[in-house]
Each structure stands twice: as structure tokens, then as C-alpha cells.
Scaffold this active site. Structure first.
Site, PDB file in Angstrom:
ATOM      1  N   VAL A  62       3.437   1.881  -0.295  1.00  0.00           N
ATOM      2  CA  VAL A  62       2.640   2.872   0.445  1.00  0.00           C
ATOM      3  C   VAL A  62       1.589   2.115   1.239  1.00  0.00           C
ATOM      4  O   VAL A  62       0.821   1.321   0.674  1.00  0.00           O
ATOM      5  CB  VAL A  62       1.972   3.884  -0.507  1.00  0.00           C
ATOM      6  N   SER A  90       3.553  -2.913   0.268  1.00  0.00           N
ATOM      7  CA  SER A  90       3.857  -2.654   1.670  1.00  0.00           C
ATOM      8  C   SER A  90       3.402  -3.797   2.572  1.00  0.00           C
ATOM      9  O   SER A  90       2.358  -4.420   2.332  1.00  0.00           O
ATOM     10  CB  SER A  90       3.163  -1.354   2.117  1.00  0.00           C
ATOM     11  N   GLN A 111       7.779  -5.342   0.385  1.00  0.00           N
ATOM     12  CA  GLN A 111       8.459  -4.522   1.392  1.00  0.00           C
ATOM     13  C   GLN A 111       8.187  -5.104   2.765  1.00  0.00           C
ATOM     14  O   GLN A 111       7.038  -5.338   3.144  1.00  0.00           O
ATOM     15  CB  GLN A 111       7.974  -3.071   1.309  1.00  0.00           C
ATOM     16  N   TYR A 113       8.776  -5.018   6.969  1.00  0.00           N
ATOM     17  CA  TYR A 113       9.183  -4.453   8.241  1.00  0.00           C
ATOM     18  C   TYR A 113       9.515  -5.607   9.188  1.00  0.00           C
ATOM     19  O   TYR A 113       8.768  -6.589   9.260  1.00  0.00           O
ATOM     20  CB  TYR A 113       8.065  -3.617   8.877  1.00  0.00           C
ATOM     21  N   THR A 139      12.664  -2.046   4.902  1.00  0.00           N
ATOM     22  CA  THR A 139      12.702  -0.631   5.284  1.00  0.00           C
ATOM     23  C   THR A 139      13.305  -0.503   6.678  1.00  0.00           C
ATOM     24  O   THR A 139      12.815  -1.115   7.630  1.00  0.00           O
ATOM     25  CB  THR A 139      11.292  -0.019   5.260  1.00  0.00           C
ATOM     26  N   LYS A 213      15.924  -0.255   2.128  1.00  0.00           N
ATOM     27  CA  LYS A 213      15.341   1.057   1.867  1.00  0.00           C
ATOM     28  C   LYS A 213      15.560   1.984   3.059  1.00  0.00           C
ATOM     29  O   LYS A 213      15.352   1.593   4.206  1.00  0.00           O
ATOM     30  CB  LYS A 213      13.849   0.923   1.580  1.00  0.00           C
ATOM     31  N   SER A 235      16.649   6.872   0.292  1.00  0.00           N
ATOM     32  CA  SER A 235      15.296   7.344   0.579  1.00  0.00           C
ATOM     33  C   SER A 235      15.259   8.086   1.895  1.00  0.00           C
ATOM     34  O   SER A 235      15.970   7.739   2.845  1.00  0.00           O
ATOM     35  CB  SER A 235      14.333   6.149   0.644  1.00  0.00           C
ATOM     36  N   HIS A 237      12.121   8.406   3.134  1.00  0.00           N
ATOM     37  CA  HIS A 237      10.742   8.014   3.476  1.00  0.00           C
ATOM     38  C   HIS A 237       9.770   9.130   3.080  1.00  0.00           C
ATOM     39  O   HIS A 237       8.787   9.395   3.772  1.00  0.00           O
ATOM     40  CB  HIS A 237      10.622   7.718   4.967  1.00  0.00           C
ATOM     41  N   ASP A 268      14.398   7.109  -4.032  1.00  0.00           N
ATOM     42  CA  ASP A 268      13.015   7.335  -3.626  1.00  0.00           C
ATOM     43  C   ASP A 268      12.968   8.677  -2.902  1.00  0.00           C
ATOM     44  O   ASP A 268      13.951   9.095  -2.311  1.00  0.00           O
ATOM     45  CB  ASP A 268      12.600   6.200  -2.669  1.00  0.00           C
ATOM     46  N   GLY A 270      10.729  12.473  -3.572  1.00  0.00           N
ATOM     47  CA  GLY A 270      10.816  13.723  -4.303  1.00  0.00           C
ATOM     48  C   GLY A 270      10.640  13.638  -5.802  1.00  0.00           C
ATOM     49  O   GLY A 270      10.564  14.671  -6.463  1.00  0.00           O
ATOM     50  N   ARG A 272       8.893  13.686  -9.077  1.00  0.00           N
ATOM     51  CA  ARG A 272       7.582  14.182  -9.487  1.00  0.00           C
ATOM     52  C   ARG A 272       7.410  14.221 -11.005  1.00  0.00           C
ATOM     53  O   ARG A 272       6.347  14.613 -11.492  1.00  0.00           O
ATOM     54  CB  ARG A 272       7.353  15.595  -8.925  1.00  0.00           C
ATOM     55  N   ARG A 292       3.938   9.477  -3.407  1.00  0.00           N
ATOM     56  CA  ARG A 292       2.752  10.326  -3.345  1.00  0.00           C
ATOM     57  C   ARG A 292       2.081  10.534  -4.705  1.00  0.00           C
ATOM     58  O   ARG A 292       0.847  10.503  -4.783  1.00  0.00           O
ATOM     59  CB  ARG A 292       3.108  11.681  -2.741  1.00  0.00           C
TER      60      ARG A 292
END
Length: 344
Positions: A62, A90, A111, A113, A139, A213, A235, A237, A268, A270, A272, A292
Site C-alpha cells: 500500500v 510498495s 513490490q 513498478y 504490479t 500481481k 487481484s 487492485h 488479493d 476483498g 475482510r 485496506r
């Protein structure tokens, strides 16, 4: 946190369609309750990419965690250490990757980019290797960033003091000149997006396991497996990429069928609860990432909040396993979920 920052964190892309679909997918699944299963030798331990994990929860990458707590990624790392959870840092972290690695005893992945130049990408990769990260997560599902309707409506912008410290000194690349008849997306953003040749180059540039990812299509999963990646992360995202895309959990079974049983898959978007994690494992995931939820916990109580959340998730998973008659992660499979087709 401010309303704008909260909207930036909590909302997805545009109409939040995929964000809601991720939750509905978990809600559609039901678990069989089993009885009279002795559980004294139960365990949530597993191996991923040759690394030992105490349980199948990893902290997802994140960005800009300094938005949510002064200790930022160092607090997340402290919680991961305490609960023996995998940490994925990240590229856009508020804390230098070397500093986080030095404070992390739990499995730590970086992770990545793709940057504007191969030299910049390779520089980040080599820094992660030198710092002691155990795997690279690339990602690839956001070649064009969507509009966050809530955060933009409320005027969200990164505070001036919060920067992507890992990218300091790295050229962001020159904006591509386009004509009035060109598309800002296709001839603009997408012209420099990474391609299959770029990924093949990256795989040859490191000895670390590389996971991809942002996968939701079985054909992409098969192609990545053939190319030699160590695993994939199914995922969406967190609903922040393609709005209107399918839920990660709905994509999972077909991807598992496409790559076979021995290929590493994480899920990844959803997740919870520990029950959600059980459902993901039953449908083909080896482990799950949470995003999150741990950022809410970070904002509320720093490292202690994230550690408390991880403990809750692990306890919920163990309770669900016990009630479903599963003593080990390997016992969890499609047979543990109810389907109307099971009815005689």
C-alpha cells in the site's frame, strides 16, 4: 484522517463496481460445518516460493503509508514481525526500502513498478536484492490509473512532505508528445507501458522469485507460468484499477485450473476476515493479501492496531478451519464449500 484521505483509501475507481463485486463474491460462498474432528495437531503453517510462513496472511503493498500514521511502513513492519506475517513493501512507500528491510524479520517482499527506463527499474531491483528482500512482486494491472471519484471530489492531494522516497533521484521520464488527433491514453500513457519482452528481461535480471500481481484471466496466468514467474497474485487492485472488472475470488478457480495445483497463487482484493481467507484457500489460493483492513488499523493505532488485526484474522481462520474439519492448510479445498450441485 481527513475526509479526502479517507475517501482516497476507502473508495475504488469511478463507480466502485468492482469494489462491491469483490465483497459479493465472498458472500456467495458457504462453508460446510464438520463435526467430531480432533484438532490438537492443527496448524496454519505453509511454504510460499520456498519460504516458511506461520500463516497465510500477507500485508499487501500500500503506497504512501505516511498518509495514515506517522510511523508509516515501519509500524506495519513491526506488526508483521510480532505476528509473523509476510510484508510486501510498495515502491511508493513513505519509508526507504532499506530502512524497512532492516526492521523486518518476517518474510519481506518488494513490490516493483516498472520505471521509465530499464536502468531505473534495474536500480530498484538491485537495491531490493541488496537490502535482503526475499521476492519481487511486479504490479501490472494499472498501466493507466483510474479516477478516484471521492478523493478527487474532496480535493485529495499528497501533502508536500510525503514523497515516494524510493524514487528520489530517479527520472520520471519525459512526457510523450502527442498530436491533437492522438489519444492521451493509447498514444500517451500506454505507449510506454511494460510489455512481455520487458517482463522477460526483468526475470533474467534477478535470481529472486518474481510474482506478478494483477492477474484475473486464465490465459494471462498460463502465459506467465510459461515465461517462468514464480507465482501470480489474483487481484483487482482493491477495485482501484478496472472498474467493472470481475471479482478476484470469481476469477480464482479458472486460474487455478489453468496453471495446475503446484503453481503458487495468492489472492488479493476483498479479504475482510479469516472466513474470507478460508474461502479463498478453498477455491485455489495458497495465501491471501490484505490491504485496506490493515491500513484502517494502522491509522487507528499504529503497529499495535495492525498486530491486533493480524491476530484477529489468524484466530478467525483457525476457528473456521476447526469448524470445517480442516487441521492443516492443505486440508482446505473445494470440497469444504457448499454448492447447489452437491445436492442429490
Amino acid at each position: 484522517m481527513s475526509p479526502a484521505v479517507f475517501a482516497h483509501l476507502s473508495e475504488g475507481s469511478m463507480a466502485d463496481t468492482t469494489l462491491r463485486a469483490n465483497r459479493r463474491a465472498f458472500e456467495r460462498q458457504a462453508i460446510y460445518n464438520r463435526i467430531l474432528v480432533a484438532g490438537e495437531h492443527g496448524s496454519t503453517e505453509l511454504m510460499l516460493c520456498g519460504q516458511h510462513f506461520r500463516h497465510p496472511f500477507l500485508l499487501a503493498p500500500v503506497a504512501h503509508q505516511g498518509l495514515f500514521h506517522a510511523d508509516a511502513e515501519l509500524a506495519s513492519a513491526q506488526a508483521a514481525n510480532a505476528l509473523e506475517a509476510g510484508l510486501v513493501l510498495s515502491t511508493l512507500s513513505s519509508t526507504r526500502l532499506e530502512e524497512v528491510a532492516a526492521q523486518t524479520q518476517a518474510p519481506r517482499w518488494f513490490q516493483l513498478y516498472f520505471q521509465a527506463s530499464k536502468d531505473a527499474t534495474l536500480g530498484l531491483l538491485k537495491r531490493a536484492e541488496t537490502a535482503g528482500y526475499n521476492a519481487i512482486v511486479v504490479t501490472l494491472d494499472v498501466p493507466v490509473h483510474g479516477v478516484r471519484r471521492g478523493s478527487q471530489r474532496l480535493g485529495f492531494a499528497l501533502p508536500a512532505h510525503l514523497i515516494a522516497v524510493n524514487l528520489q533521484g530517479i527520472e520520471s521520464g519525459q512526457a510523450r508528445a502527442i498530436s491533437r488527433d492522438d489519444s492521451t491514453v493509447f498514444q500517451g500513457y500506454m505507449a510506454d507501458a511494460p510489455n512481455w519482452d520487458d517482463l522477460a528481461w526483468l526475470l533474467k535480471s534477478t535470481t529472486l522469485p518474481v510474482l506478478i500481481k494483477g492477474v484475473t484471466h486464465p490465459e494471462d496466468a498460463k502465459s506467465l507460468q510459461s515465461l517462468g514467474v514464480a507465482g501470480i497474485i489474483v487481484s483487482t487492485h482493491g477495485g482501484r484499477a478496472l472498474d467493472g472488472g470481475m471479482a478476484s475470488l470469481d476469477a480464482l478457480p479458472a486460474i487455478r485450473q489453468a496453471v495446475g495445483q503446484d503453481f503458487t497463487i495468492l489472492l488479493d482484493s476483498g479479504v475482510r476476515s479469516g472466513t474470507d481467507a478460508f474461502k479463498a484457500l478453498a477455491l485455489g489460493a495458497n495465501a491471501v493479501m490484505i490491504g485496506r483492513p490493515y491500513i484502517y488499523a494502522l491509522a487507528a493505532a499504529g503497529a499495535l492496531g495492525v498486530a491486533h488485526l493480524l491476530r484477529i484474522l489468524r484466530d478467525e481462520l483457525e476457528i473456521t478451519m476447526a469448524q470445517a474439519g480442516c487441521l492443516r492448510i492443505s486440508d482446505i479445498g473445494p470440497h469444504t464449500l457448499f454448492s447447489p450441485s452437491h445436492l442429490c
